[in-house]
Design a protein around this motif. Structure first.
Motif, PDB file in Angstrom:
ATOM      1  N   SER A  23       5.642   3.392   1.549  1.00 47.56           N
ATOM      2  CA  SER A  23       4.553   2.454   1.812  1.00 47.56           C
ATOM      3  C   SER A  23       4.143   2.522   3.277  1.00 47.56           C
ATOM      4  O   SER A  23       4.949   2.856   4.157  1.00 47.56           O
ATOM      5  CB  SER A  23       4.966   1.022   1.452  1.00 47.56           C
ATOM      6  OG  SER A  23       5.916   0.525   2.381  1.00 47.56           O
ATOM      7  N   TYR A  24       2.876   2.190   3.530  1.00 44.18           N
ATOM      8  CA  TYR A  24       2.401   2.147   4.908  1.00 44.18           C
ATOM      9  C   TYR A  24       3.104   1.042   5.693  1.00 44.18           C
ATOM     10  O   TYR A  24       3.347   1.184   6.895  1.00 44.18           O
ATOM     11  CB  TYR A  24       0.893   1.946   4.931  1.00 44.18           C
ATOM     12  CG  TYR A  24       0.134   3.168   4.440  1.00 44.18           C
ATOM     13  CD1 TYR A  24       0.069   4.326   5.219  1.00 44.18           C
ATOM     14  CD2 TYR A  24      -0.499   3.175   3.206  1.00 44.18           C
ATOM     15  CE1 TYR A  24      -0.603   5.455   4.779  1.00 44.18           C
ATOM     16  CE2 TYR A  24      -1.179   4.300   2.754  1.00 44.18           C
ATOM     17  CZ  TYR A  24      -1.226   5.443   3.542  1.00 44.18           C
ATOM     18  OH  TYR A  24      -1.886   6.559   3.097  1.00 44.18           O
ATOM     19  N   HIS A  56       0.858  -1.182   0.000  1.00 46.67           N
ATOM     20  CA  HIS A  56       0.000   0.000   0.000  1.00 46.67           C
ATOM     21  C   HIS A  56       0.898   1.236   0.000  1.00 46.67           C
ATOM     22  O   HIS A  56       1.442   1.621   1.026  1.00 46.67           O
ATOM     23  CB  HIS A  56      -0.920  -0.011   1.226  1.00 46.67           C
ATOM     24  CG  HIS A  56      -1.735  -1.266   1.343  1.00 46.67           C
ATOM     25  ND1 HIS A  56      -1.272  -2.383   2.006  1.00 46.67           N
ATOM     26  CD2 HIS A  56      -2.957  -1.575   0.856  1.00 46.67           C
ATOM     27  CE1 HIS A  56      -2.191  -3.328   1.940  1.00 46.67           C
ATOM     28  NE2 HIS A  56      -3.222  -2.873   1.238  1.00 46.67           N
ATOM     29  N   ARG A  57       1.014   1.851  -1.149  1.00 48.87           N
ATOM     30  CA  ARG A  57       1.983   2.919  -1.320  1.00 48.87           C
ATOM     31  C   ARG A  57       1.302   4.284  -1.347  1.00 48.87           C
ATOM     32  O   ARG A  57       0.118   4.409  -1.666  1.00 48.87           O
ATOM     33  CB  ARG A  57       2.796   2.706  -2.608  1.00 48.87           C
ATOM     34  CG  ARG A  57       3.428   1.316  -2.699  1.00 48.87           C
ATOM     35  CD  ARG A  57       4.568   1.266  -3.681  1.00 48.87           C
ATOM     36  NE  ARG A  57       5.748   1.958  -3.183  1.00 48.87           N
ATOM     37  CZ  ARG A  57       6.646   1.399  -2.367  1.00 48.87           C
ATOM     38  NH1 ARG A  57       6.514   0.149  -1.971  1.00 48.87           N
ATOM     39  NH2 ARG A  57       7.675   2.092  -1.965  1.00 48.87           N
ATOM     40  N   TYR A  58       2.069   5.314  -0.998  1.00 48.93           N
ATOM     41  CA  TYR A  58       1.583   6.682  -1.077  1.00 48.93           C
ATOM     42  C   TYR A  58       2.684   7.571  -1.641  1.00 48.93           C
ATOM     43  O   TYR A  58       3.874   7.287  -1.484  1.00 48.93           O
ATOM     44  CB  TYR A  58       1.110   7.192   0.291  1.00 48.93           C
ATOM     45  CG  TYR A  58       2.151   7.155   1.394  1.00 48.93           C
ATOM     46  CD1 TYR A  58       2.964   8.267   1.654  1.00 48.93           C
ATOM     47  CD2 TYR A  58       2.321   6.020   2.199  1.00 48.93           C
ATOM     48  CE1 TYR A  58       3.902   8.248   2.668  1.00 48.93           C
ATOM     49  CE2 TYR A  58       3.261   5.993   3.218  1.00 48.93           C
ATOM     50  CZ  TYR A  58       4.047   7.102   3.447  1.00 48.93           C
ATOM     51  OH  TYR A  58       4.987   7.079   4.447  1.00 48.93           O
ATOM     52  N   ARG A  59       2.281   8.614  -2.313  1.00 47.27           N
ATOM     53  CA  ARG A  59       3.237   9.526  -2.945  1.00 47.27           C
ATOM     54  C   ARG A  59       3.816  10.487  -1.922  1.00 47.27           C
ATOM     55  O   ARG A  59       3.155  10.885  -0.969  1.00 47.27           O
ATOM     56  CB  ARG A  59       2.546  10.338  -4.055  1.00 47.27           C
ATOM     57  CG  ARG A  59       2.131   9.541  -5.270  1.00 47.27           C
ATOM     58  CD  ARG A  59       3.321   9.110  -6.104  1.00 47.27           C
ATOM     59  NE  ARG A  59       4.055  10.246  -6.638  1.00 47.27           N
ATOM     60  CZ  ARG A  59       3.780  10.823  -7.813  1.00 47.27           C
ATOM     61  NH1 ARG A  59       2.786  10.369  -8.568  1.00 47.27           N
ATOM     62  NH2 ARG A  59       4.497  11.849  -8.238  1.00 47.27           N
ATOM     63  N   THR A  73       7.685   7.368  -3.898  1.00 45.66           N
ATOM     64  CA  THR A  73       6.616   6.788  -3.088  1.00 45.66           C
ATOM     65  C   THR A  73       7.206   6.148  -1.840  1.00 45.66           C
ATOM     66  O   THR A  73       8.386   5.809  -1.792  1.00 45.66           O
ATOM     67  CB  THR A  73       5.836   5.701  -3.860  1.00 45.66           C
ATOM     68  OG1 THR A  73       6.716   4.613  -4.174  1.00 45.66           O
ATOM     69  CG2 THR A  73       5.233   6.259  -5.142  1.00 45.66           C
TER      70      THR A  73
END
Length: 249
Positions: A178-179, A163-166, A176
């Motif tokens: 990741s959680y 689950h990645r986020y920028r 990116t």
């Protein structure tokens, strides 16, 4: 900011290594810096991902800095930082394809691989300088949080990140996190702070307790998560050090 800058020259004068430390620690620090970087480079050559080799070097250097601060004080840290600088700049000078360069240069940072070697290097210096000038020996908390907490984030994200986020990037290279990597940062930051409390009389765990320790770890995790690509080496030193100082004073 002006007050901080005014204190920098005095900091370096007060923490200039002795001639004995220069004669013994200089060559040893330089040799160890090259050895740590060479070890990471050999891992890369044997097929280990850059996300692991880069953080292997990161862990070895920050671990060394924390040990030097604990055993010999800030002058030894300044000397070792200078020797590590020589190793990093030599690797950059040799450039792509060289064992030492490839240990640190991520393929995904193309075409700015050198930029993302130098930016973390300079942010490490900035974070260490700010922490030491403003908070003195408590800076060891930031060393360990960055050395362990930040070091685990990228490898954990590489291995488990689903689950990645920028995150912001100061170049055209997209970035990116990741959680899963951030969760690992939190756990290892808490471990790092416990180690700092065990090693430093200024940060003894009894002074601020487990809940505050977890709060500092959470703040460091948030700092890592929101920092622009390459800048977390600064924020993850300053934030936990500043919070530890505030809760201890």
């Amino acid at each position: 900011m002006s007050g901080l800058l005014e204190r920098v020259p005095g900091f370096f004068i007060d923490n200039f290594p002795s001639w004995k430390m220069l004669a013994i620690g200089g060559p040893l620090g330089l040799a160890w810096s090259f050895a740590a970087l060479g070890f990471a480079g050999r891992l890369k050559r044997n097929g280990t991902r850059t996300g692991y080799t880069r953080k292997t070097f990161h862990f070895l250097i920050f671990g060394t800095v924390a040990a030097l601060q604990w055993r010999f004080g800030t002058p030894a840290v300044c000397l070792f930082g200078s020797m590590c600088t020589l190793a990093v700049f030599y690797a950059v000078w040799r450039g792509p394809g060289h064992l030492l360069y490839e240990a640190m240069a991520r393929e995904k940072d193309e075409p700015h691989r050198t930029f993302f070697i130098l930016v973390p290097y300079f942010t490490t210096l900035i974070g260490g300088l700010v922490s030491n000038v403003l908070f003195g020996p408590i800076a060891v908390a930031g060393y360990l949080v960055t050395g362990l907490g930040d070091a685990i984030g990228e490898p954990a994200g590489t291995l488990f990140g689903k689950h990645r986020y920028r995150v912001r990037s100061l170049s055209s290279v997209p970035a990116t996190r990741s959680y899963e990597g951030s969760a690992a940062v939190f756990v290892m930051s808490a471990v790092a702070l416990a180690l700092a409390a065990a090693a430093s009389p200024q940060i003894a765990l009894g002074h601020f307790g487990v809940l505050k320790l977890l709060g500092i770890a959470a703040a460091a995790t948030v700092a890592e998560a929101v920092s622009p690509h390459g800048w977390d080496n600064a924020t993850m030193q300053v934030v936990p050090t500043a919070m530890a100082w505030l809760w201890l004073t």
